[in-house]
Write an enzyme that holds these catalytic residues in place. Structure first.
Site, PDB file in Angstrom:
ATOM      1  N   GLY A  45       0.817  -1.218   0.000  1.00  0.00           N
ATOM      2  CA  GLY A  45       0.000   0.000   0.000  1.00  0.00           C
ATOM      3  C   GLY A  45       0.844   1.259   0.000  1.00  0.00           C
ATOM      4  CB  CYS A  46       3.754   2.262   2.050  1.00  0.00           C
ATOM      5  SG  CYS A  46       2.897   2.088   3.629  1.00  0.00           S
ATOM      6  CB  THR A  47       5.200   0.408  -2.821  1.00  0.00           C
ATOM      7  OG1 THR A  47       6.134  -0.035  -1.825  1.00  0.00           O
ATOM      8  CG2 THR A  47       5.912   0.527  -4.160  1.00  0.00           C
ATOM      9  CB  ALA A  50       5.536   6.241  -2.517  1.00  0.00           C
TER      10      ALA A  50
END
Length: 155
Positions: A45-47, A50
Site C-alpha cells: 500500500g505504501c509503495t 508513493a
C-alpha cells in the site's frame, strides 16, 4: 492525543529526510504542503501511494504544492525506498514519533485480531501560511492522490 482541526496552524517539525538533511515544515512557507503519513517503506500500500504521488508530482508542482511523506522508518530505509522508486519528493524519518504524534496519527490498530500501536495512513493539506486546510484519515490508497489534487484545485 488531540485531533487536528481544519483552520488551526499545522504543528511545526524539524526532522531528517532520506538524505539526512534537516527538513522543517516552515521551510515551505509560501507553498502548499501535502504531508502524508504512511506505515512502512516497501510495503504494497505504501509503495502504491508513493508512486501515485510521484505520477502526479508535476500537477502538484503546477499548483505551488510540495509533497512530503513521513514514516518512522530510518533515514537509510527512506534512502533505499526513495532510490528504488525514484521518488521526486522528500521522505521524512520520524523514529521518535515527534511529528507522527503531533499530527495524531499514532493510534491503536487492529489487524488479524491483534492490537498494536502504529501509523494510521493519513494526509494533511497545509496552506501557504502553515494553516491546516484539509485532513484525510484512514486513507484508502486507490484514488486518494486524485482526491487531494481535487481539493487543492478547489482552494
Amino acid at each position: 492525543m488531540s485531533i487536528l482541526e481544519v483552520g488551526q496552524p499545522a504543528p511545526e517539525f524539524t526532522l531528517p529526510n532520506q538524505d539526512g538533511a534537516e527538513v522543517s515544515l516552515s521551510d515551505y512557507k509560501g507553498k502548499k504542503v501535502v504531508l502524508y503519513f504512511y506505515p512502512r517503506d516497501n510495503t504494497p500500500g505504501c509503495t502504491t501511494e508513493a508512486n501515485d504521488f510521484k505520477d502526479k508530482i508535476e500537477k502538484f508542482s503546477a499548483l505551488n504544492t510540495v509533497v512530503l511523506g513521513v514514516s518512522k522508518d530510518s533515514v537509510k530505509s527512506h534512502t533505499n525506498f526513495s532510490c528504488k522508486y525514484e521518488l521526486p519528493f522528500d521522505l521524512i524519518s520520524d523514529p521518535d514519533l515527534e511529528a507522527i504524534k503531533a499530527y495524531g496519527v499514532w493510534q491503536l490498530k487492529k489487524m488479524y485480531g491483534k492490537e498494536s500501536m502504529g501509523i494510521v495512513r493519513s494526509t494533511f493539506l497545509i496552506d501557504e501560511e502553515g494553516v491546516l486546510r484539509e485532513t484525510w484519515s484512514k486513507v484508502r490508497v486507490k484514488g486518494h492522490v486524485d482526491a487531494v489534487l481535487e481539493k487543492i484545485t478547489s482552494l
